[in-house]
Design an enzyme around this catalytic site. Structure first.
Site, PDB file in Angstrom:
ATOM      1  N   GLU A  69      -4.416  16.781   9.303  1.00 24.51           N
ATOM      2  CA  GLU A  69      -3.083  16.058   9.033  1.00 24.51           C
ATOM      3  C   GLU A  69      -2.347  16.755   7.922  1.00 24.51           C
ATOM      4  O   GLU A  69      -3.041  17.755   7.152  1.00 24.51           O
ATOM      5  CB  GLU A  69      -3.280  14.510   8.505  1.00 24.51           C
ATOM      6  CG  GLU A  69      -4.138  13.600   9.631  1.00 24.51           C
ATOM      7  CD  GLU A  69      -4.172  12.391   9.239  1.00 24.51           C
ATOM      8  OE1 GLU A  69      -3.778  11.379  10.025  1.00 24.51           O
ATOM      9  OE2 GLU A  69      -4.702  11.923   8.337  1.00 24.51           O
TER      10      GLU A  69
ATOM     11  N   LEU B 151       0.949  -1.359   0.059  1.00 26.74           N
ATOM     12  CA  LEU B 151       0.195  -0.010   0.004  1.00 26.74           C
ATOM     13  C   LEU B 151       0.824   1.409  -0.073  1.00 26.74           C
ATOM     14  O   LEU B 151       1.819   1.393   0.739  1.00 26.74           O
ATOM     15  CB  LEU B 151      -1.141   0.073   1.229  1.00 26.74           C
ATOM     16  CG  LEU B 151      -1.660   1.160   1.591  1.00 26.74           C
ATOM     17  CD1 LEU B 151      -3.139   0.896   2.130  1.00 26.74           C
ATOM     18  CD2 LEU B 151      -0.879   2.119   2.441  1.00 26.74           C
TER      19      LEU B 151
ATOM     20  N   ARG C 142       1.721  15.090  14.083  1.00 27.22           N
ATOM     21  CA  ARG C 142       2.606  14.364  13.272  1.00 27.22           C
ATOM     22  C   ARG C 142       2.788  15.294  12.119  1.00 27.22           C
ATOM     23  O   ARG C 142       1.992  16.229  11.877  1.00 27.22           O
ATOM     24  CB  ARG C 142       1.987  13.039  12.949  1.00 27.22           C
ATOM     25  CG  ARG C 142       0.561  12.888  12.538  1.00 27.22           C
ATOM     26  CD  ARG C 142       0.205  11.632  12.120  1.00 27.22           C
ATOM     27  NE  ARG C 142      -1.258  11.341  12.126  1.00 27.22           N
ATOM     28  CZ  ARG C 142      -2.194  11.080  12.905  1.00 27.22           C
ATOM     29  NH1 ARG C 142      -1.881  11.182  14.193  1.00 27.22           N
ATOM     30  NH2 ARG C 142      -3.398  11.085  12.529  1.00 27.22           N
ATOM     31  N   ASP C 143       3.532  14.749  11.253  1.00 29.19           N
ATOM     32  CA  ASP C 143       3.784  15.231   9.689  1.00 29.19           C
ATOM     33  C   ASP C 143       4.352  16.673   9.750  1.00 29.19           C
ATOM     34  O   ASP C 143       3.845  17.592   8.885  1.00 29.19           O
ATOM     35  CB  ASP C 143       2.234  15.269   9.082  1.00 29.19           C
ATOM     36  CG  ASP C 143       1.413  14.090   9.216  1.00 29.19           C
ATOM     37  OD1 ASP C 143       2.160  13.250   9.544  1.00 29.19           O
ATOM     38  OD2 ASP C 143       0.299  14.133   8.986  1.00 29.19           O
TER      39      ASP C 143
ATOM     40  N   ASN D 138       0.452   5.470   0.409  1.00 31.30           N
ATOM     41  CA  ASN D 138      -0.537   6.704   1.206  1.00 31.30           C
ATOM     42  C   ASN D 138       0.174   7.905   0.709  1.00 31.30           C
ATOM     43  O   ASN D 138       0.481   8.199  -0.384  1.00 31.30           O
ATOM     44  CB  ASN D 138      -1.359   6.429   2.390  1.00 31.30           C
ATOM     45  CG  ASN D 138      -0.344   6.008   3.392  1.00 31.30           C
ATOM     46  OD1 ASN D 138       0.422   5.469   3.558  1.00 31.30           O
ATOM     47  ND2 ASN D 138      -0.617   6.914   4.620  1.00 31.30           N
ATOM     48  N   ASP D 139       0.487   8.612   1.685  1.00 30.66           N
ATOM     49  CA  ASP D 139       0.979   9.999   1.543  1.00 30.66           C
ATOM     50  C   ASP D 139       2.212  10.055   0.629  1.00 30.66           C
ATOM     51  O   ASP D 139       3.170   9.572   1.067  1.00 30.66           O
ATOM     52  CB  ASP D 139       1.115  10.777   3.031  1.00 30.66           C
ATOM     53  CG  ASP D 139       0.002  10.736   3.887  1.00 30.66           C
ATOM     54  OD1 ASP D 139      -1.094  10.066   3.597  1.00 30.66           O
ATOM     55  OD2 ASP D 139       0.362  11.118   5.231  1.00 30.66           O
TER      56      ASP D 139
ATOM     57  N   TYR E  60       6.463   7.987   9.731  1.00 32.39           N
ATOM     58  CA  TYR E  60       5.428   8.551   9.280  1.00 32.39           C
ATOM     59  C   TYR E  60       5.699   9.759   8.603  1.00 32.39           C
ATOM     60  O   TYR E  60       6.965  10.186   8.314  1.00 32.39           O
ATOM     61  CB  TYR E  60       4.330   9.084  10.297  1.00 32.39           C
ATOM     62  CG  TYR E  60       3.565   7.923  10.927  1.00 32.39           C
ATOM     63  CD1 TYR E  60       3.603   6.594  10.350  1.00 32.39           C
ATOM     64  CD2 TYR E  60       2.510   8.245  11.711  1.00 32.39           C
ATOM     65  CE1 TYR E  60       2.834   5.615  10.730  1.00 32.39           C
ATOM     66  CE2 TYR E  60       1.437   6.967  12.092  1.00 32.39           C
ATOM     67  CZ  TYR E  60       1.726   5.848  11.742  1.00 32.39           C
ATOM     68  OH  TYR E  60       0.819   4.729  11.908  1.00 32.39           O
ATOM     69  N   SER E  61       4.520  10.483   8.051  1.00 27.84           N
ATOM     70  CA  SER E  61       4.899  11.439   6.734  1.00 27.84           C
ATOM     71  C   SER E  61       5.795  12.881   7.261  1.00 27.84           C
ATOM     72  O   SER E  61       5.831  12.792   8.612  1.00 27.84           O
ATOM     73  CB  SER E  61       3.678  12.195   6.650  1.00 27.84           C
ATOM     74  OG  SER E  61       2.827  10.976   5.736  1.00 27.84           O
TER      75      SER E  61
ATOM     76  N   GLN F 120       4.394   7.064   1.599  1.00 31.62           N
ATOM     77  CA  GLN F 120       4.104   6.289   2.799  1.00 31.62           C
ATOM     78  C   GLN F 120       3.994   4.999   2.254  1.00 31.62           C
ATOM     79  O   GLN F 120       2.984   4.757   1.489  1.00 31.62           O
ATOM     80  CB  GLN F 120       2.957   6.861   3.556  1.00 31.62           C
ATOM     81  CG  GLN F 120       3.272   7.927   4.411  1.00 31.62           C
ATOM     82  CD  GLN F 120       3.974   7.633   5.782  1.00 31.62           C
ATOM     83  OE1 GLN F 120       3.348   6.759   6.599  1.00 31.62           O
ATOM     84  NE2 GLN F 120       5.319   7.766   5.860  1.00 31.62           N
TER      85      GLN F 120
HETATM   86  C1  FRU Z   1      -2.335  10.812   6.618  1.00 29.33           C
HETATM   87  C2  FRU Z   1      -1.465  10.010   7.685  1.00 29.33           C
HETATM   88  C3  FRU Z   1      -0.629  10.869   8.153  1.00 29.33           C
HETATM   89  C4  FRU Z   1       0.414  10.204   8.837  1.00 29.33           C
HETATM   90  C5  FRU Z   1       0.434   8.998   7.948  1.00 29.33           C
HETATM   91  C6  FRU Z   1       0.796   7.587   8.336  1.00 29.33           C
HETATM   92  O1  FRU Z   1      -2.781   9.941   5.621  1.00 29.33           O
HETATM   93  O2  FRU Z   1      -2.363   9.363   8.669  1.00 29.33           O
HETATM   94  O3  FRU Z   1      -0.987  11.735   9.261  1.00 29.33           O
HETATM   95  O4  FRU Z   1       1.738  10.455   9.068  1.00 29.33           O
HETATM   96  O5  FRU Z   1      -0.635   9.240   7.066  1.00 29.33           O
HETATM   97  O6  FRU Z   1       0.832   6.505   7.124  1.00 29.33           O
END
Ligand code: FRU
Length: 486
Positions: free
Chosen positions: A224, A43, A165-166, A45-46, A105-106, A62
């Site tokens: 986020e 998978l 986070r992020d 994601n970000d 994480y991001s 991610q």
């Molecule tokens: C957004 C998020 C971020 C986090 C990451 C984890 O989609 O939830 O806040 O850092 O994905 O994969």
């Protein structure tokens, strides 16, 4: 959808041999894209660490290697010279320290004096699953690998919830200081942004305060992936608020919005000129990040996750899901962002398609319209039934997009019809199709609409109303699908 145990989701990748077969298998999927960045396995994601550095665009996503599940997150690294032709470089960040034991994480990147620095969230969990979010840093070494700094820059604040986070790194010229914008949740469960400041990148960070955004004190339970960028002298604050329903967005509670206004770094106040606007009106768009670059003060480059938290997609059955969107150029016009796919995308045009019925599975459509009502159906059956139905209503100046007619339906409970409202009559649509995605740009970038779509073997036709003049180009592949892990 398959059930995953915690052990399976958070398993550490010991060797590339553990996922080689998975890669071979998913490579054969008919939904594997050809000019979008997508997970090597599992998978994505970000987008993370998006930056222009030393002649290259660096981008990470991610990544959970194991399948279509949000588990242990790595950063996977891809690079490009032109934002269109991407190649796999391998794992960028591994969650292999105490501070990020349950996920790297991001985060973001900044290029400074020939060095490339990264800031990310170490997602630590104790045995009792209590979460502690650390803000961590790293630097690209001469071999093109990120070396992590052994200790985090700082830990979480106790006067906020554990959702912090992020980090997005920003340099402010007036104050000659670095700032980190961090997505957070207050103890009263309101979404917010925490700001840290420092004179240098790797030391001396201190908490400056919470960002005040007038009128947005109660706008969802978590923000986020905050981001801030200056375009043509205006500040643009981008974030992904969660836990609220917004007008016209169906049952979805995860959004990606922006505000245009002015950021005051003395008072930590962002004063918006107008209300929030959606970056994209489609079904699958989230966690957008703008690239650090100093080339052009009048445009930014943005990329997003083509997907949403808490949702899954049909390729989950094949043990993979997600992709990134096309990178877009952002400019400001009439108080809104104008978004166009990056210029080099036009170089992918291969052949002009003469068929008046068949839709290639990777193509670009250019429609010239006269501002009156219009209908376009994509991915229909041969007899014109089904498909994604795009209707423009000239009275309301709204394009509505309905994906309920597809054979493979997904995330139906969020709603399968969404509106893309316009300020001007619809005179053009530029549409990108890539195996399992659809990206629509209206009126040269006045509005955008992104959706996954999974046509079956019989869903490859189109119909349109007579007032639409259409040109179709098949597109060449530009993203390599090589198995590179180390
Ligand atoms: C957004 C998020 C971020 C986090 C990451 C984890 O989609 O939830 O806040 O850092 O994905 O994969």
């Amino acid at each position: 959808m398959r059930e995953w145990t915690l052990e399976e989701r958070y398993r550490i990748l010991q060797s590339e041999d553990e996922i080689r077969d998975l890669h071979e298998k998913i490579k054969k999927s008919v939904y594997r894209q050809t000019y979008h960045v997508q997970p090597v396995t599992g998978l994505s994601n970000d987008p993370n660490g998006f930056v222009y550095h030393d002649g290259w665009w660096h981008l990470f996503y991610q990544w959970c290697p194991w399948g279509a599940v949000h588990g242990l997150k790595y950063w996977y690294h891809v690079i490009s010279k032109d934002l269109v032709h991407w190649k796999n470089v391998g794992v960028g960040l591994k969650p292999d320290s105490f501070y990020d034991n349950k996920g790297a994480y991001s985060g973001s990147a900044i290029s400074l004096k020939n060095e490339l620095y990264f800031f990310y969230t170490g997602n630590h969990r104790d045995d009792d699953w209590t979460r502690t979010a650390y803000t961590c840093a790293g630097k690209l070494d001469d071999g093109g690998r990120i070396q992590k700094y052994p200790e985090p820059l700082f830990g979480p604040r106790e006067d906020y919830s554990d959702h912090q986070r992020d980090p997005k790194i920003v340099f402010n010229k007036e104050k000659n200081k670095y700032f980190l914008f961090i997505g957070a949740q207050t103890l009263l469960k309101k979404g917010s942004v925490l700001i840290y400041e420092s004179d240098t990148l790797l030391h001396g960070w201190s908490f400056a305060g919470q960002l005040h955004v007038q009128g947005f004190e109660d706008f969802g339970f978590m923000w986020e992936c905050p981001d801030i960028v200056n375009i043509s002298g205006k500040d643009v604050l981008i974030f992904s608020p969660q836990g609220l329903k917004l007008p016209g967005r169906g049952a979805n509670t995860n959004h990606n919005v922006y505000l245009i206004g002015t950021m005051d770094y003395d008072t930590l106040t962002f004063t918006p000129d107008t209300g929030y606007q959606h970056l994209d009106h489609g079904f699958d768009f989230y966690a957008a990040q703008e690239a650090y670059q100093t080339e052009d003060p009048d445009r930014a480059i943005l990329i997003a996750w083509m997907g949403l938290p808490d949702n899954h997609y049909p390729t989950g059955q094949e043990e993979w899901e997600g992709s990134l969107t096309l990178p877009r150029e952002l400019r400001i016009r009439d108080g809104k962002l104008i978004q166009t796919p990056v210029a080099a995308i036009s170089e992918l045009r291969d052949k002009k398609i003469e068929s008046e019925t068949v839709l290639p599975d990777t193509c670009e459509l250019l429609l010239t319209l006269d501002g009156s009502d219009m209908d376009l159906k994509l991915f229909t059956k041969e007899d014109g039934r089904g498909g994604v139905v795009i209707h423009y209503d000239s009275n309301r100046k709204v394009c509505s997009i309905d994906r309920s007619g597809m054979e493979l339906r997904f995330n139906e409970t969020l709603g399968e019809i969404l509106d893309m409202p316009l300020s001007n009559p619809l005179t053009s649509l530029r549409i990108f199709i890539d195996k399992s995605s659809l990206e629509i740009f209206a009126n040269d970038g006045e509005a955008a609409f992104t959706s996954h779509v999974y046509p079956t073997a019989s869903e490859h036709y189109y119909t349109k109303s007579n007032n639409a003049v259409l040109e179709i180009w098949s597109l060449m592949a530009s993203v390599r699908d090589d198995f590179v892990i180390e």
